[in-house]
Design an enzyme around this catalytic site. Structure first.
Site, PDB file in Angstrom:
ATOM      1  N   VAL A   1      11.028  -4.626   2.885  1.00  0.00           N
ATOM      2  CA  VAL A   1      10.661  -4.634   4.309  1.00  0.00           C
ATOM      3  C   VAL A   1      11.089  -3.332   4.974  1.00  0.00           C
ATOM      4  O   VAL A   1      11.994  -2.646   4.495  1.00  0.00           O
ATOM      5  CB  VAL A   1      11.260  -5.850   5.056  1.00  0.00           C
ATOM      6  CG1 VAL A   1      10.778  -7.149   4.434  1.00  0.00           C
ATOM      7  CG2 VAL A   1      12.773  -5.802   5.059  1.00  0.00           C
TER       8      VAL A   1
ATOM      9  N   GLY B   1       7.570   1.246   4.734  1.00  0.00           N
ATOM     10  CA  GLY B   1       6.398   2.135   4.720  1.00  0.00           C
ATOM     11  C   GLY B   1       5.360   1.667   3.714  1.00  0.00           C
ATOM     12  O   GLY B   1       4.411   2.386   3.390  1.00  0.00           O
TER      13      GLY B   1
ATOM     14  N   LYS C   1       0.842  -1.222   0.000  1.00  0.00           N
ATOM     15  CA  LYS C   1       0.000   0.000   0.000  1.00  0.00           C
ATOM     16  C   LYS C   1       0.862   1.251   0.000  1.00  0.00           C
ATOM     17  O   LYS C   1       2.039   1.205   0.378  1.00  0.00           O
ATOM     18  CB  LYS C   1      -0.937   0.033   1.206  1.00  0.00           C
ATOM     19  CG  LYS C   1      -0.256   0.057   2.595  1.00  0.00           C
ATOM     20  CD  LYS C   1       0.139   1.424   3.107  1.00  0.00           C
ATOM     21  CE  LYS C   1       0.851   1.356   4.449  1.00  0.00           C
ATOM     22  NZ  LYS C   1       1.677   2.533   4.754  1.00  0.00           N
TER      23      LYS C   1
ATOM     24  N   ASP D   1      -2.178  -1.301  10.993  1.00  0.00           N
ATOM     25  CA  ASP D   1      -2.656  -1.199   9.604  1.00  0.00           C
ATOM     26  C   ASP D   1      -3.021  -2.563   8.991  1.00  0.00           C
ATOM     27  O   ASP D   1      -3.211  -2.673   7.790  1.00  0.00           O
ATOM     28  CB  ASP D   1      -1.699  -0.386   8.719  1.00  0.00           C
ATOM     29  CG  ASP D   1      -0.319  -1.007   8.614  1.00  0.00           C
ATOM     30  OD1 ASP D   1      -0.108  -2.068   9.226  1.00  0.00           O
ATOM     31  OD2 ASP D   1       0.532  -0.430   7.915  1.00  0.00           O
TER      32      ASP D   1
HETATM   33  O1  C5P Z   1       0.512  -1.035  15.362  1.00  0.00           O
HETATM   34  P1  C5P Z   1       1.914  -1.219  14.917  1.00  0.00           P
HETATM   35  O2  C5P Z   1       2.568  -2.424  15.535  1.00  0.00           O
HETATM   36  O3  C5P Z   1       2.088  -1.183  13.446  1.00  0.00           O
HETATM   37  O4  C5P Z   1       2.695   0.046  15.461  1.00  0.00           O
HETATM   38  C1  C5P Z   1       4.090   0.079  15.582  1.00  0.00           C
HETATM   39  C2  C5P Z   1       4.484   1.287  16.406  1.00  0.00           C
HETATM   40  O5  C5P Z   1       4.225   2.489  15.690  1.00  0.00           O
HETATM   41  C3  C5P Z   1       3.715   1.460  17.707  1.00  0.00           C
HETATM   42  O6  C5P Z   1       4.312   0.724  18.733  1.00  0.00           O
HETATM   43  C4  C5P Z   1       3.818   2.948  17.934  1.00  0.00           C
HETATM   44  O7  C5P Z   1       5.072   3.299  18.451  1.00  0.00           O
HETATM   45  C5  C5P Z   1       3.741   3.517  16.525  1.00  0.00           C
HETATM   46  N1  C5P Z   1       2.359   3.873  16.141  1.00  0.00           N
HETATM   47  C6  C5P Z   1       1.769   4.979  16.708  1.00  0.00           C
HETATM   48  N2  C5P Z   1       0.489   5.328  16.345  1.00  0.00           N
HETATM   49  C7  C5P Z   1      -0.183   4.604  15.418  1.00  0.00           C
HETATM   50  C8  C5P Z   1       0.400   3.475  14.832  1.00  0.00           C
HETATM   51  C9  C5P Z   1       1.683   3.138  15.211  1.00  0.00           C
HETATM   52  O8  C5P Z   1       2.365   5.672  17.547  1.00  0.00           O
HETATM   53  N3  C5P Z   1      -1.410   4.967  15.075  1.00  0.00           N
END
Ligand code: C5P
Length: 294
Positions: A99, A102, A13, A140
């Site tokens: 990897v 983003g 994405k 996501d």
């Molecule tokens: O949810 P995910 O594991 O992808 O998120 C990885 C890190 O990115 C989280 O631990 C957080 O530090 C940051 N994050 C955030 N706010 C979001 C999504 C991710 O601060 N909405």
């Protein structure tokens, strides 16, 4: 070796817009963002077996361990636990999506694993149920169960599907280095905005006009990505100098995408960018999530 019981392709994405609204008490950030799946795919091969859970990586464009930290394994464990079934599967991953880029590759693989196992074991979990499992694995991941074009709210896990967009053509450039998402959020450099730009993107996409889309591009994490990895800013400038209508960091970076008018322009721009970045892909938008390969 027997044929796989199921083969899935699952897309990467980009985000047309990503707005950070505020920091939440749980440590995450409240977001309003526009997700869009693109024609860059990982492949997952599922083989049924008597007992156990096995996972391996067939090919990868980057070093990647098939260990417990891999989201495919985490998703498979969570699925069997939620379904109340004994695991009996071998999963192989062919990794084409860069990897730590983003582009949501790991999240897409996790969503496809949940979706594929639900299909293969005929467990008939609803989309809502799959989304709630997906959200436990990462912010996501729910989006990738359906893909296409969607608004993401909350920490990015609350999905509002939008009409499929017209085809848009992009060039992705990914520098050698990766960026860890938590570092980008915690850099103190993110821009905080109201969410209006992301919400307003539905109208912009309806124009089907790449120039209008280019004008609307916005990512509040971009200043953070630029400051952690200055080459990201240079790549964005290069895309614009080489003729992109607009360019933007995707998600938490470091991939930058350039938007162009048509497929031919994407091929031309990709050729120009190959001297400057480790990985360059000419892609287009797609209106789906995981798809079965017959
Ligand atoms: O949810 P995910 O594991 O992808 O998120 C990885 C890190 O990115 C989280 O631990 C957080 O530090 C940051 N994050 C955030 N706010 C979001 C999504 C991710 O601060 N909405």
């Amino acid at each position: 070796m027997s044929a796989p019981a199921l083969v899935l392709q699952t897309p990467a994405k980009i985000n047309w817009a990503l707005e950070v609204l505020r920091k939440r008490e749980d440590g995450f950030h409240e977001l309003a963002l526009v997700f869009q799946t693109i024609s860059l795919w990982d492949e997952l091969f599922f083989y049924k077996k008597e007992k156990g859970l096995e996972f391996s990586i067939l090919e990868s464009s980057a070093p990647l361990e098939a260990d417990d930290s891999n989201l495919v394994l985490k998703a498979a464990r969570l699925f069997f636990q939620a379904a109340g079934l004994e695991p009996g599967i071998r999963i192989e991953l062919k990794k084409n999506i860069p990897v730590a880029a983003g582009l949501g590759g790991g999240s897409s693989d996790a969503a496809a694993t949940l979706w594929g196992l639900n299909h293969l074991f005929e467990t008939r979990m609803s989309l809502e149920k799959l989304q709630s499992l997906a959200a436990q694995l990462g912010s996501d991941i729910p989006f990738f169960l359906t893909g296409g074009t969607a608004l993401g709210l909350g920490r990015g896990d609350v999905i509002v599907p939008w009409e499929p967009s017209a085809d848009f053509f992009l060039v992705l450039v990914k520098p050698d280095e990766g960026l860890a998402t938590p570092k980008v959020y915690q850099s103190g450099k993110a821009a905080f905005t109201t969410g209006e730009k992301a919400r307003g993107f539905e109208k912009i996409l309806q124009t089907q006009d790449p120039e209008a889309v280019a004008r609307g591009l916005f990512n509040g994490l971009e200043p953070a990505a630029f400051s952690l990895l200055p080459v990201v800013q240079s790549l964005k400038n290069s895309l614009l100098e080489a003729g992109a209508l607009g360019a933007l960091v995707s998600g938490s970076g470091p991939t930058v995408f350039g938007l162009v008018e048509n497929e031919e322009a994407a091929q031309t721009l990709a050729r120009k960018m190959k001297a400057q970045a480790a990985q360059v892909f000419a892609v287009q938008t797609v209106s789906q999530g995981p798809r079965i390969i017959p």
